[in-house]
Design a protein around this motif. Sequence first.
Motif, short mmCIF file in Angstrom:
data_model
loop_
_atom_site.label_atom_id
_atom_site.label_comp_id
_atom_site.label_asym_id
_atom_site.label_seq_id
_atom_site.Cartn_x
_atom_site.Cartn_y
_atom_site.Cartn_z
N LEU A 168 45.96 65.22 60.75
CA LEU A 168 46.36 63.63 60.65
C LEU A 168 46.40 63.37 62.11
O LEU A 168 45.65 62.22 62.19
N ALA A 169 46.55 64.04 63.14
CA ALA A 169 46.17 63.35 64.44
C ALA A 169 44.91 63.28 64.60
O ALA A 169 44.31 62.25 65.27
N LEU A 170 44.00 64.18 64.25
CA LEU A 170 42.52 64.07 64.10
C LEU A 170 41.96 63.05 63.38
O LEU A 170 41.12 62.14 64.04
N LEU A 171 42.50 63.05 62.38
CA LEU A 171 42.07 61.68 61.49
C LEU A 171 42.14 60.38 62.10
O LEU A 171 41.59 59.45 62.00
N ILE A 172 43.45 60.36 62.40
CA ILE A 172 43.58 58.96 63.26
C ILE A 172 42.98 58.68 64.25
O ILE A 172 42.54 57.77 64.55
N GLY A 173 42.96 59.67 65.10
CA GLY A 173 42.10 59.76 66.48
C GLY A 173 40.59 59.45 66.25
O GLY A 173 39.89 58.72 66.93
#
Lengths: 240, 307
Positions: A168-173
């Motif tokens: 999720l952090a990568l996706l938002i990032g």
Amino acid sequence: MNNSVWIITKKELNSFFDSLTAYILLIAFLGFSGFFTWITGSDIFMRKEADLEVFFSVSKWTLFFFIPAITMKMIAEENKSGTIELLLTKAITARQIILGKFLACLLLIGIALLFTISYYITVSQIGNIDHGATLCGYLGLLLMSAAYIGIGLFASSITNNQIVAFLLALLIGVFFHFIFDMMSYNSGGFVGQLLSGLSVNRHFESLAQGVLDTKDILFFASLTIVGLLLSELFISKRIK
Amino acid sequence: MDVRIDNLTKSYGNQKAVDSISFDIKSGEIVGFLGPNGAGKTTTMKMLTQYMQPDSGTIWYDNSSSYDVDIRREIGYLPEHNPLYEDMPVMDYLAFAAALQSVPQSEVPSRVIEMVRICGLDVEKHKKIGELSKGYRQRVGLAQAIIHNPKVLILDEPTTGLDPNQIVEIRELIRKLGREKTVILSTHILPEVEATCDRILIINKGKIAADGTVQQLRKQSEGKSLLQVRIEGAPVEHIAEGLRLIEGLQKVLLVDTTNKRFEIESNAGDAVNRLVYRACVQNHWDLLEMIPFETKLEDIFRDLTIN
């Protein structure tokens, strides 16, 4: 207040260095950035310019991947093991917990960046380095890291699964890192401006080139604050 | 520190976990929450420790009902399932817990050492928590709850996973702590409340089903008394017939034909013993045994929670 934050920070830093997390991160970060800065690709010797721009653009990517890896367990693991209940029933607020964890992550990145000062010293021996621009670049890396730590903590706070938090952090990032930027080329007017204004890439590049603009600093600061506030909201939501 | 709970209510979706309960606990009291699984014990404790907010109702600690760190500092809490940081060494973890509860930096080491001594952690103190057996983990959980010398101690099933010797030790520790603190513990082990608690709150379906000392609860349970007698000197049927004629007896049961044992249930308390004795004298039976049974806490518990 500050003391409680520091207790959390100290504990998290200890756990970074007790497990292999910190060492793997440091070695991988220095390895990647060193390799691309000095040895291969458009490295410093090919550029024939005494600056660290290569290092900055490589770090921009390595940190983008590494930060979610260090933030993913920060809250998700506490949610999973139930230790979040221990923390929240002690004399500490949700905000202090989040700030403590944020500071620990930022310090770890800071330590990694500290090691790269040797690059700076080396380059400054080779030619005339622009000290101001280099300092700006480091500031840019730190600010960008803070923003991604904020996003990572938020992703970690809404789940009890570390993999979900990481992805999720990568996706938002990824949106902030380059998708907004790419989209901004294809859209004009207000939307285009908004998208390019939300792009980490744009703000980082201008800092990396030595342009110190409050707009860029404000951008990273607000992204960080929004991430941290959302994390705080989500961990105290468990209280309800 | 006195704890007062006023009309506390908490629902999960449509299900009311705690349904407007109220009670008072005075400083120096050890109160046991008793109830079947899912009765609302843990939810009540989570609200008492400010981990959850009640839907309605107030919790008073002395004269304060605010949700803040100043109250949490006075509370020691052992949560259900005893969550711990597996990869932290015992000593480091205890120091961390002490620091979080605002124990001054200079006193932390001495508090940690004292907890290690009180909770019997000396052999295991340098191990990581993840390497400990369940009993030792439970002791670590208890140690972190009392390390800052809290005024209120809230323990959710403190003796699960302990062996009988450890259970006795922990109960003694709780009794000792209870002299100056307010202690609230939950359990579904009935002898445990009898052994440690001054007062019992039986919770069922989110409501308080009974509140009082063990003795009071016994009396409340309709003053029933149970008497076992062994009588000889006549055929069993005659004796049973004769006993049933005595006024005030509710039920006479023949439990053992060869030894002629009977169980007598009544409302009359001690008077039954006299009545049975007189009946034996009148009928020239030989009264060989007379054993009064107290109503067991188990029976009270079952009475109150099954319907």
